[in-house]
Design an enzyme around this catalytic site. Structure first.
Site, PDB file in Angstrom:
ATOM      1  N   GLU A 102       0.854  -1.190   0.000  1.00 15.34           N
ATOM      2  CA  GLU A 102       0.000   0.000   0.000  1.00 15.34           C
ATOM      3  C   GLU A 102       0.892   1.243   0.000  1.00 15.34           C
ATOM      4  OE1 GLU A 102      -2.551   2.388  -0.438  1.00 15.34           O
ATOM      5  OE2 GLU A 102      -3.599   0.506  -0.046  1.00 15.34           O
ATOM      6  N   ASP A 138      -8.192   1.685  -7.978  1.00 12.68           N
ATOM      7  CA  ASP A 138      -8.813   2.918  -8.453  1.00 12.68           C
ATOM      8  C   ASP A 138      -9.176   2.761  -9.930  1.00 12.68           C
ATOM      9  OD1 ASP A 138      -9.391   5.582  -9.287  1.00 12.68           O
ATOM     10  OD2 ASP A 138      -8.135   6.369  -7.673  1.00 12.68           O
ATOM     11  N   LYS A 190     -12.476   8.368 -15.808  1.00 18.82           N
ATOM     12  CA  LYS A 190     -12.468   9.363 -16.870  1.00 18.82           C
ATOM     13  C   LYS A 190     -11.491   8.941 -17.970  1.00 18.82           C
ATOM     14  CE  LYS A 190     -13.756  13.329 -13.996  1.00 18.82           C
ATOM     15  NZ  LYS A 190     -13.366  14.692 -13.532  1.00 18.82           N
ATOM     16  N   ASP A 226     -15.618  -3.017  -9.253  1.00 20.53           N
ATOM     17  CA  ASP A 226     -17.044  -2.718  -9.383  1.00 20.53           C
ATOM     18  C   ASP A 226     -17.269  -1.721 -10.510  1.00 20.53           C
ATOM     19  OD1 ASP A 226     -15.783  -0.635  -8.025  1.00 20.53           O
ATOM     20  OD2 ASP A 226     -17.604  -0.049  -6.942  1.00 20.53           O
ATOM     21  N   THR A 283     -15.983  -6.178   2.440  1.00 21.98           N
ATOM     22  CA  THR A 283     -15.521  -4.960   3.097  1.00 21.98           C
ATOM     23  C   THR A 283     -16.589  -3.868   3.024  1.00 21.98           C
ATOM     24  OG1 THR A 283     -14.537  -4.097   1.068  1.00 21.98           O
ATOM     25  CG2 THR A 283     -13.141  -5.487   2.457  1.00 21.98           C
ATOM     26  N   SER A 284     -16.378  -2.794   3.780  1.00 14.80           N
ATOM     27  CA  SER A 284     -17.309  -1.665   3.748  1.00 14.80           C
ATOM     28  C   SER A 284     -17.339  -1.042   2.359  1.00 14.80           C
ATOM     29  CB  SER A 284     -16.911  -0.615   4.793  1.00 14.80           C
ATOM     30  OG  SER A 284     -15.592  -0.152   4.568  1.00 14.80           O
ATOM     31  N   PHE A 285     -16.206  -1.056   1.673  1.00 19.87           N
ATOM     32  CA  PHE A 285     -16.133  -0.503   0.321  1.00 19.87           C
ATOM     33  C   PHE A 285     -17.032  -1.293  -0.626  1.00 19.87           C
ATOM     34  CE2 PHE A 285     -14.496  -0.353  -3.983  1.00 19.87           C
ATOM     35  CZ  PHE A 285     -14.258   0.990  -4.182  1.00 19.87           C
TER      36      PHE A 285
END
Length: 303
Positions: free
Chosen positions: A131, A181, A185, A217, A282-284
Site C-alpha cells: 500500500e 482505483d 475518466k 465494481d 468490506t465496507s467498500f
C-alpha cells in the site's frame, strides 16, 4: 573555504532530471542513491496509479505505527521517495516470517480488512500487504496486532516496483488486486494499474500454477482486466467461457446502466470467476452493492 562548496539541502537537485530533490519530513533533501533508477532519471517514467493523499498519523494509528512498524512494516531501502524501492533490494519471505510458506501478496491493501481476514483464516500462509498510504498501513498494523497475527507484513511501496525487482521470481503463490482505483475518466485511463505492461510483472513473481485474482465494481475496468489477462501468453483463464450472456455480470451492468451506457447487448465472451470466497465483504464493497453496482471477479492461472 572550498571554491565549490556543497550546496545547502534546499538547493540540491537530482542531477539527472534537473528537478529539486524530494524532501524528508524534517525538510532536508532526500538523497538519491547512486546507481538507482532515480539516479538514472527513470523514476516514474510512466504515470503511477495513485495520487498521494494525507499521510499524517494521529491517535491510535500513530501509536500502532510507533509501537509495531519496526517489526510489521518491511524496511525497504528507498532511492527517491517513500514509495519507491531500490532496484537492488530483494525481499526474503523466509527471513521475514522465519519459515517457508506460500506467500500471498495483496496490491493496494487499503485499510487491511481483506488481508487481515485472510491471514486469520489461513495461518499456514504468509501475507504481504502492499500500500502507498501511510494511514492505511497503520490501520492494517492495528488490525494485525488486535488479531495477534504473525503471518502478515505491510510495505509502503509502488506496486510495479515491488513486482519488478523487490520480490524474487516465482516466489508468490497468489497476487490479489481488489478494487483498484478505476480512473474512470477517459483522460485518466492511462493511470489504471491493470494494463498490458502490468501482467508480465505479476507473471514474473508468481510460481507456475499460481493465481492472479482481481475484483472491481467498474464495468469498463473489468473489461480491460479481462482483456489484459486473456491477451497475456503467461496466463490461462480457468473460467474461460463461463458466466456469459444472461449470466454475465457485464450483461447485468449494461442492462442497469449504473456505471456505463445502458444497453441490451449481451456479453458473449464471459470468463468471469465466481466470487472469491477468501475475500471478506468490506465496507467498500458494501457501498458498491448499495449503489447498485455489479461486482466483477477474475482469476488467471500462471502457465
Amino acid at each position: 573555504m572550498s571554491e565549490n562548496p556543497v550546496p545547502e539541502p534546499s538547493a540540491r537537485v537530482n542531477t539527472s532530471t534537473g528537478q529539486p530533490a524530494p524532501r524528508t519530513e524534517d525538510g532536508s533533501a532526500r538523497p538519491v542513491t547512486p546507481g538507482s533508477q532515480a539516479a538514472e532519471g527513470t523514476y516514474r517514467a510512466q504515470p503511477v496509479s495513485f495520487v498521494r493523499r494525507g499521510t499524517r498519523l494521529q491517535g491510535r494509528r500513530q501509536q500502532a505505527w510507533d509501537d509495531h512498524s519496526d517489526t510489521l512494516a518491511v524496511d525497504v531501502p528507498r532511492h527517491i521517495s517513500d514509495t519507491s524501492v531500490h532496484p537492488e533490494y530483494v525481499f526474503s519471505a523466509a527471513e521475514e516470517f522465519g519459515r517457508t510458506a506460500p506467500l500471498v501478496v495483496e496490491i493496494g491493501s487499503g485499510l487491511g480488512d481483506a488481508v487481515v481476514y485472510a491471514a486469520k483464516e489461513n495461518p499456514a500462509m504468509d501475507f504481504l500487504a502492499v500500500e502507498v498510504y501511510t494511514p492505511g498501513l497503520a490501520q492494517t498494523i492495528q488490525k494485525i496486532v488486535a488479531n495477534k497475527l504473525t503471518n502478515v507484513r505491510v510495505v509502503q511501496a509502488n506496486a510495479p516496483e515491488v513486482l519488478s525487482t523487490m520480490l524474487p521470481t516465482g516466489s508468490v503463490s497468489q497476487v490479489w488486486v481488489f478494487f483498484p482505483d478505476p480512473w474512470h475518466k477517459t483522460k485518466h485511463n492511462k493511470r489504471r494499474m491493470v494494463k498490458d505492461t502490468f501482467a508480465p510483472l505479476v507473471a514474473r513473481v508468481l510460481s507456475p500454477g499460481g493465481t492472479w485474482r482481481l475484483a472491481t465494481d467498474w464495468s469498463t475496468y473489468a473489461e480491460q482486466m479481462r482483456e489484459v489477462g486473456t491477451d497475456s501468453k503467461e496466463f490461462t483463464n480457468p473460467h474461460d467461457g463461463e458466466r456469459k450472456s444472461a449470466e454475465s455480470p457485464l450483461t447485468q451492468a449494461r442492462l442497469s446502466g449504473v456505471d456505463c451506457e445502458q444497453s441490451n447487448e449481451p456479453d458473449d465472451i464471459g470468463g468471469w470467476a465466481p466470487r472469491f470466497d477468501g475475500r471478506v465483504l468490506t465496507s467498500f464493497e458494501n457501498k458498491a452493492h448499495k449503489a447498485g453496482r455489479v461486482i466483477f471477479d477474475l482469476a488467471f492461472r500462471r502457465n
